[in-house]
Enzyme design. Structure first.
Site, PDB file in Angstrom:
ATOM      1  N   ILE A  80       0.840  -1.204   0.000  1.00  0.00           N
ATOM      2  CA  ILE A  80       0.000   0.000   0.000  1.00  0.00           C
ATOM      3  C   ILE A  80       0.873   1.252   0.000  1.00  0.00           C
ATOM      4  O   ILE A  80       0.418   2.338   0.342  1.00  0.00           O
ATOM      5  CB  ILE A  80      -0.981   0.000   1.197  1.00  0.00           C
ATOM      6  CG1 ILE A  80      -0.240  -0.166   2.521  1.00  0.00           C
ATOM      7  CG2 ILE A  80      -1.998  -1.117   1.046  1.00  0.00           C
ATOM      8  CD1 ILE A  80      -1.148  -0.064   3.748  1.00  0.00           C
ATOM      9  N   GLY A  81       2.119   1.057  -0.372  1.00  0.00           N
ATOM     10  CA  GLY A  81       3.025   2.192  -0.430  1.00  0.00           C
ATOM     11  C   GLY A  81       3.988   2.225   0.743  1.00  0.00           C
ATOM     12  O   GLY A  81       4.826   3.111   0.846  1.00  0.00           O
ATOM     13  N   THR A  82       3.880   1.220   1.629  1.00  0.00           N
ATOM     14  CA  THR A  82       4.678   1.229   2.845  1.00  0.00           C
ATOM     15  C   THR A  82       6.086   0.697   2.644  1.00  0.00           C
ATOM     16  O   THR A  82       6.970   0.966   3.447  1.00  0.00           O
ATOM     17  CB  THR A  82       3.994   0.343   3.895  1.00  0.00           C
ATOM     18  OG1 THR A  82       3.666  -0.896   3.258  1.00  0.00           O
ATOM     19  CG2 THR A  82       2.716   0.977   4.391  1.00  0.00           C
ATOM     20  N   ARG A 122      13.105  -3.581  15.868  1.00  0.00           N
ATOM     21  CA  ARG A 122      13.993  -3.601  14.707  1.00  0.00           C
ATOM     22  C   ARG A 122      13.373  -2.810  13.567  1.00  0.00           C
ATOM     23  O   ARG A 122      12.218  -2.997  13.207  1.00  0.00           O
ATOM     24  CB  ARG A 122      14.234  -5.040  14.262  1.00  0.00           C
ATOM     25  CG  ARG A 122      15.131  -5.113  13.037  1.00  0.00           C
ATOM     26  CD  ARG A 122      15.585  -6.535  12.751  1.00  0.00           C
ATOM     27  NE  ARG A 122      16.276  -6.622  11.484  1.00  0.00           N
ATOM     28  CZ  ARG A 122      17.546  -6.256  11.298  1.00  0.00           C
ATOM     29  NH1 ARG A 122      18.244  -5.769  12.304  1.00  0.00           N
ATOM     30  NH2 ARG A 122      18.100  -6.360  10.112  1.00  0.00           N
ATOM     31  N   PRO A 131      15.539   1.492   7.139  1.00  0.00           N
ATOM     32  CA  PRO A 131      15.392   2.879   7.615  1.00  0.00           C
ATOM     33  C   PRO A 131      14.890   3.839   6.538  1.00  0.00           C
ATOM     34  O   PRO A 131      14.316   4.861   6.856  1.00  0.00           O
ATOM     35  CB  PRO A 131      16.806   3.269   8.048  1.00  0.00           C
ATOM     36  CG  PRO A 131      17.621   2.048   8.011  1.00  0.00           C
ATOM     37  CD  PRO A 131      16.896   0.982   7.252  1.00  0.00           C
ATOM     38  N   THR A 144      12.533   3.142   4.035  1.00  0.00           N
ATOM     39  CA  THR A 144      11.074   3.055   3.920  1.00  0.00           C
ATOM     40  C   THR A 144      10.412   3.429   5.247  1.00  0.00           C
ATOM     41  O   THR A 144       9.340   4.030   5.266  1.00  0.00           O
ATOM     42  CB  THR A 144      10.636   1.647   3.476  1.00  0.00           C
ATOM     43  OG1 THR A 144      11.211   0.687   4.354  1.00  0.00           O
ATOM     44  CG2 THR A 144      11.077   1.348   2.062  1.00  0.00           C
ATOM     45  N   LYS A 171       8.333  -3.783  15.571  1.00  0.00           N
ATOM     46  CA  LYS A 171       7.042  -3.237  15.953  1.00  0.00           C
ATOM     47  C   LYS A 171       6.513  -2.451  14.765  1.00  0.00           C
ATOM     48  O   LYS A 171       7.286  -1.764  14.088  1.00  0.00           O
ATOM     49  CB  LYS A 171       7.201  -2.284  17.130  1.00  0.00           C
ATOM     50  CG  LYS A 171       7.714  -2.922  18.416  1.00  0.00           C
ATOM     51  CD  LYS A 171       7.928  -1.834  19.468  1.00  0.00           C
ATOM     52  CE  LYS A 171       8.309  -2.430  20.817  1.00  0.00           C
ATOM     53  NZ  LYS A 171       8.549  -1.363  21.821  1.00  0.00           N
ATOM     54  N   GLY A 220       3.800   2.001  10.851  1.00  0.00           N
ATOM     55  CA  GLY A 220       3.044   2.728   9.823  1.00  0.00           C
ATOM     56  C   GLY A 220       2.046   3.701  10.409  1.00  0.00           C
ATOM     57  O   GLY A 220       1.720   4.719   9.808  1.00  0.00           O
ATOM     58  N   GLU A 221       1.537   3.385  11.580  1.00  0.00           N
ATOM     59  CA  GLU A 221       0.511   4.240  12.176  1.00  0.00           C
ATOM     60  C   GLU A 221       1.013   4.945  13.428  1.00  0.00           C
ATOM     61  O   GLU A 221       0.233   5.445  14.228  1.00  0.00           O
ATOM     62  CB  GLU A 221      -0.730   3.393  12.487  1.00  0.00           C
ATOM     63  CG  GLU A 221      -1.375   2.870  11.216  1.00  0.00           C
ATOM     64  CD  GLU A 221      -2.420   1.799  11.478  1.00  0.00           C
ATOM     65  OE1 GLU A 221      -3.585   2.165  11.643  1.00  0.00           O
ATOM     66  OE2 GLU A 221      -2.064   0.613  11.541  1.00  0.00           O
TER      67      GLU A 221
END
Ligand SMILES: Cc1cc2nc3c(=O)[nH]c(=O)nc-3n(C[C@H](O)[C@H](O)[C@H](O)COP(=O)(O)OP(=O)(O)OC[C@H]3O[C@@H](n4cnc5c(N)ncnc54)[C@H](O)[C@@H]3O)c2cc1C
Ligand code: SF4
Lengths: 338, 763
Positions: free
Chosen positions: B472-474, B652, B656, B658, B725, B728-729
């Protein structure tokens, strides 16, 4: 979007003919069957939204050769209607002698839009009222005369506080027009009967009881140029908006001053983002003319400019905001180095 | 190394460029609506102009006369579909409001007709010519609208199990030396991903292929199959790239099964491309929320009582809620905690996930309140957080698996120059601009879900990874490729990754920031299966119990890093020993504590997320600290944010480059959410007004002159095999409060309702 025919104008006569031919009697320009296409950044949007439904498009961009002059001269300035916003904004002599024009253009829309959009199309751009632009709302006197006004008691943060009527409170959204009206520009109109000139201040019509009639242009008439007398190096355009770029004004002020030996000989104040048409605040100008600047003057001028303003549920803030914008713009114009 | 590709620190992976960068930059990445179809028909939606009532009549003659129109489908002639339950009730749907079923209208912009034509243009023109007569009823729009009903979330939303509490809040609050009691509000927001909510459906006999941007291809496949009443194995969802999701594509929307059924009836592929404004009503959104926060503290700043009450809007039939009290009651050490979440039902579409669903609104309230408390205590807000930093979950007493909150505060404060701040409000300025500094904590639960993967290795090192994950672009392709390359000891260029296809082994929803942890753990495990086979071929007599454990890295935790201390494997030798050309392994991984039905659910397109506070003996969150500089113009009151600085710790960091991009985007979105974004509702008719990208404001480049992302080293051996962990959010959570806190510092004015606009400032 609905099907339409597309013609490229070979010369002004042909454009005027083609536009006039399709016009039915009594159609206001906004509903005319044939519409001129310049940069298309307003017109194509509104066609996609099904707000404007022309059956014929006359592309006037081939007239650019004749109609895109940027000509500052000894006694004034002439700007062709098909000059691009970006070209005028970047013109060194405009920046020097008419900063209010350069800035009103530079602070408008986005770089991409300014590269496409023309001066003529810019002054003719239509309101951003959401209820106007969304045809699923029945009540819009501008789109559907007599149907009512959904914005009046709806979401109206962006709407006008000056020049409104009980039929329509839609804001005139453009920036450049404030510079034109402030500088007493003339607009040159080309039609069947040739070319006529009128004060730019007479181009836009307040909504009154006919919000669907927005300008003094008739179907078959085109703006070919704008002209301005004199030079206005002491002029500013200040624009307050929700984000730093690419956003319409919540309130803006175009100010031009002629100060000689500390006395304000001539003063121009125009307001954007707050009125239904490009707005000249003559009462405010009267307070400036012949005066020497004092610290209380900006506030008095600002108060005069908004004396008749009337807010509604979400847009009342524009009155206080507009006053501060006028006052600040005035201070900037007085102190600017020329 | 550059800012975009930060140098790896301890426990940071390599900042390799995106796997899909070239394809995207060169326009070779095919999104769902780019997929070629054989002789497609085009669909255009007609949506309702009222929010509540009935359709009396359609006038279709004018529309049908448009050349090229094939069919106009309304409730009167629509194919019958089976119902799908809400995803949280064991179904797949993001809303149970099923359009085209009857004449009833339940929300603004509901799909009421589908025009199918030979071209997009003809379909659109005909749709414009459809006339609808309604009997409209007065809808309830939002909070305070007449006709809404409110009730506690507990008991009506099966995923909201408990209102967290501990100790005796009332008594402690009464006795507290310093008290604060404040309310906050957040607005309706829409995701507006770049890719529109398109769908293409093509049947081949009884088999259906759906091209649609989805954050959960297994969920969509199973959901559509259920609605069509066909076997899920006959449905395939394909979307190698998704043009942004942000939660909007996490659960099934009603459009897909409708388009599939019409395609079946017409016996022709159909492509639907809805408009931007239709996207506001045919998918989900973040509903508006309200909060009451009460804090009691001792004079030295220790929290003694905390109460968070939240209210959220949902639709009439569905009790969706985000219930962020699960996080806000656990963030700080406090012995007496109380909370309550309620749901207010209105005539709206069902809301849904939007990037950090619970944390964005709820942490805005808590982190603003903490800043207000710091002011009352005359204390530096960073110090207030230090005093109340927790090592254990205050509700259940479980320890955090790792928690670097204060380390993040210290790093970010240093980078930002927090020590330059003069604490007094309105004390800093620069010409026309008042300057304010503000900060807030950010956090997001660490979540994982069962995932499968298939990996195939060739003798020359070429590797193929298959997993129905989602890009999704992550950077999902990139970190999966990195994981496989590292684990198998093959060069990264030799790894090909296949995703976004429900014919591949199932992966969980790309939501809850679980993807990297889940998919990479599965890929790692399957790579280890391959290593194990190769190892056996080379050393048939060695028992796996001894040497293998260190040499092929097949033991689970705590060796969370790829092949720690492993000997590298001689692949060619192993292949020769095996006497095969290809080694292929399939495996299913599940996190510790996953429920018994996990793998079955995984294949059925149902997610079993574990983590956060729901782990058995521990609690796992990622943390960060965000600092912002805000400028408020003395004259225009315009608010600008020239600097955003965030420091984050999330176990971890797989890549770095993305990761930074995710965190940077998060900070920017957080600023946007604080200052710009809101969907305006016309309360008279419960309709969205600014449903387009000119009026739903998001930042432009000029609004974001400075963003700095700092990633801290953090090692966490308790969460999942990769030790990651989700982040993204993480970054868009704290920003809302940080901005309001900075506005307070700039102006002395506390604003408790988002977004903050210039008219909210009084100087
Ligand atoms: C997202 C967005 C943001 C924007 N922000 C701003 C802003 O901040 N400030 C601002 O001022 N503007 C803004 N604009 C408006 C933009 O400046 C206008 O759309 C543009 O100037 C119109 O010029 P055009 O040549 O593209 O006109 P067109 O779209 O071609 O024409 C506009 C209208 O004028 C008519 N017309 C065109 N030329 C002539 C002529 N010579 N004589 C008579 N009629 C004519 C057309 O028939 C049409 O009805 C924005 C637009 C968009 C889409
Ligand atoms: S303000 Fe004018 S344009 Fe807007 S809805 Fe009312 S009548 Fe229409």
């Amino acid at each position: 979007m609905r099907p339409f025919s597309y013609q490229r104008a070979s010369d002004p006569d042909m454009a005027v003919q083609a536009l006039g031919a399709a016009a039915a009697a009594n159609d206001p320009l906004t509903k005319a069957a044939a519409q001129p296409l310049a940069g298309g950044t307003t017109l194509i949007d509104l066609m996609k939204l099904d707000v404007m439904r022309p059956t014929a498009i006359v592309d006037i961009s081939p007239l650019a050769q004749a109609w895109s002059a940027i000509a500052p001269g000894g006694d004034g300035l002439r700007l062709g209607a098909l000059a691009k916003m970006s070209d005028v904004a970047a013109h060194a002599e405009i920046q020097r002698s008419y900063p209010v024009i350069a800035d009103s253009l530079k602070l408008a829309a986005s770089a991409q839009l300014r590269n496409m959009a023309t001066l003529g199309g810019n002054v003719m751009q239509r309101t951003r009222c959401n209820y106007f632009r969304d045809v699923s709302y029945e009540n819009c006197n501008k789109r559907n005369p007599g149907s009512g006004c959904a914005a009046m008691d709806g979401v109206n943060r962006m709407h006008a506080v000056l020049g409104t009527s009980d039929q329509c409170i839609a804001t005139y959204p453009g920036d450049f027009a404030q510079a034109l009206i402030a500088l007493d520009a003339m607009v040159e109109v080309t039609g069947k009967a040739g070319t006529r000139s009128m004060p730019f201040a007479q181009l836009h019509k307040r909504p009154g009881s006919t919000p669907d009639i927005e300008t003094a242009l008739q179907p078959g008439e085109l703006i070919s140029a704008f002209s301005i007398q004199g030079r206005w190096p002491r002029s500013v355009y200040l624009k307050a908006r929700d984000r730093q770029s690419y956003e319409f004004a919540l309130s803006s002020a175009a100010i031009a001053l002629d100060i000689q030996d500390g006395t304000i000989r001539d003063a121009r104040v125009a307001l954007g983002g707050v009125a239904t048409v490009p707005w000249r605040a003559r009462e405010a100008e009267a307070l400036l003319k012949g005066q020497k600047f004092d610290d209380g003057l900006p506030q008095r001028v600002a108060d005069a400019a908004f004396a008749d303003a009337r807010g509604r549920r979400h847009n009342s803030f524009k009155i206080a905001l507009g006053k501060r914008v006028v006052a600040r713009a005035l201070q900037q114009a007085v102190t600017m180095e020329i | 190394m550059t800012a975009a590709a930060p140098a790896p620190k301890a426990n940071l992976g390599q900042p390799v460029p995106r796997y899909d960068a070239a394809a995207k930059v060169m326009g070779r990445a095919t999104y769902a609506s780019d997929m070629p179809l054989d002789n497609p028909a085009y669909a255009f939606l007609v949506t309702s102009a009222i929010a509540k009532g009935r359709i009396d009549r359609f006038e279709l003659d004018d529309a049908k006369r448009v050349r090229g129109v094939i069919d106009i489908v309304t409730h009167e002639n629509a194919p019958k579909l089976k119902e799908s339950k809400l995803f949280s009730n064991g179904g797949y749907a993001g809303t149970t409001i099923q359009p085209l079923k009857s004449a009833e209208i339940a929300h603004d912009g509901q799909i009421i007709a589908v025009v199918v034509a030979e071209s997009y243009e003809a379909a659109r023109e005909a749709a414009n010519r459809v006339k609808v007569s309604y009997s409209a009823a007065a809808p309830s729009a939002t909070f305070d609208s007449p006709g809404t009903t409110a009730a506690a979330a507990k008991g009506q939303n099966s995923q909201f199990k408990e209102d967290p509490k501990v100790g005796d809040f009332a008594k402690a609050f009464d006795a507290a030396e310093v008290k604060l009691s404040v309310s906050y509000e957040t607005p309706t927001q829409h995701h507006n991903p770049m890719e529109l909510f398109t769908t293409s459906c093509a049947w081949m006999g009884d088999n259906l292929v759906i091209y649609e941007g989805s954050q959960y291809v297994y969920g969509l496949k199973n959901g559509v199959a259920e609605q069509l009443g066909i076997d899920a194995d006959k449905v395939r969802v394909v979307n190698p790239y998704v043009g942004g999701g942000f939660g909007s594509r996490g659960s099934m929307t009603p459009r897909t099964a409708i388009i599939a059924a019409i395609a079946k009836r017409l016996n022709r592929p159909i492509k639907l491309v809805p408009t931007r404004d239709q996207g506001f009503t045919i998918a989900t959104y973040r509903a508006e929320t309200r909060h009451e926060i009460r804090l009691g503290a001792s004079r030295d700043g220790r929290l003694v009582a905390l109460r968070h009450e939240g209210a959220e809007v949902s639709s009439r039939p569905d009790a969706y809620c985000v219930g962020g009290t699960k996080t806000t009651t656990r963030l700080y050490a406090c012995p007496n905690v109380d909370s309550l979440v309620s749901i207010v039902r209105a005539d709206r579409n069902t809301p849904g996930f939007m990037r950090s669903p619970p944390e964005v609104p709820y942490l805005f309230a808590l982190e603003s309140a903490l800043d207000e408390l710091a002011v009352k205590l005359n204390m530096d807000p960073v110090e207030l957080r230090r005093i109340n930093d927790a090592t254990r979950d205050p509700i259940d007493g479980k320890p955090y698996t790792s928690r670097s909150l204060m380390a993040c505060f210290d790093e970010a404060a240093k980078a930002f120059g927090w020590s330059q701040r003069s604490p007094q409000p309105k004390s800093m300025s620069d010409g026309d601009w008042l300057i304010g500094y503000g900060c807030a904590a950010t956090c997001y639960p660490t979540q994982m879900a069962p995932s499968a993967a298939r990996v195939r290795l060739q003798r020359d090192g070429r590797t193929r990874v298959e997993i129905a994950g989602h890009e999704i672009g992550t950077g999902a392709y990139t970190v999966i490729a990195q994981t496989a390359a590292e684990r198998l000891g093959v060069p990264l260029e030799k790894v090909a990754v296949f995703m976004g296809d429900s014919d591949l082994p199932p992966a969980p929803v790309a939501g809850g920031s679980n993807s990297t942890a889940s998919t990479c753990s599965a890929v790692m495990m399957v790579c280890d299966q391959i290593r194990q086979r190769l190892f056996k071929a080379l050393m048939p007599n060695d028992s796996l119990a001894d040497k293998a454990k260190e040499t092929v890295g097949i033991s689970p935790a705590p060796s969370t890093q790829a092949a720690k201390g492993d000997r590298s494997l001689d692949i060619e030798k192993a292949f020769d020993a095996l006497g095969v050309g290809v080694v292929e392994e399939y495996g299913e991984w599940k996190p510790e504590g996953a429920p018994l039905d996990s793998f079955r659910a995984m294949h059925n397109g149902q997610v079993r997320l574990v983590g956060g506070h729901q782990m058995k003996d521990q609690i796992a969150y990622a943390f960060g600290a965000e600092f912002v500089e805000v400028r408020v113009n003395r004259f225009t009151h315009e608010i600008r944010c020239p600097r955003l600085v965030g420091a984050f710790a999330a176990g971890r960091i797989m890549n770095p480059r993305t990761a930074r991009s995710q965190l940077m985007g998060g900070l920017i979105w957080g600023m946007s959410s604080a200052l710009l974004e809101a969907t305006e509702i016309d309360e008279r008719n419960a309709r969205y007004v600014n449903d387009n990208l000119a009026d739903y404001l998001v930042p432009v480049n000029a609004d974001v002159p400075g963003v700095e992302v700092i990633m801290l080293s953090e090692q966490d051996d308790h969460i999942n095999p990769v030790g990651a962990k989700g982040l993204g959010e993480l970054a868009n959570v704290g920003t809302n409060a940080a901005i309001c806190n900075a506005i307070y510092h700039a102006t002395g004015q506390r604003i408790r309702k988002l977004p903050v606009r210039l008219e909210n400032i009084e100087l």
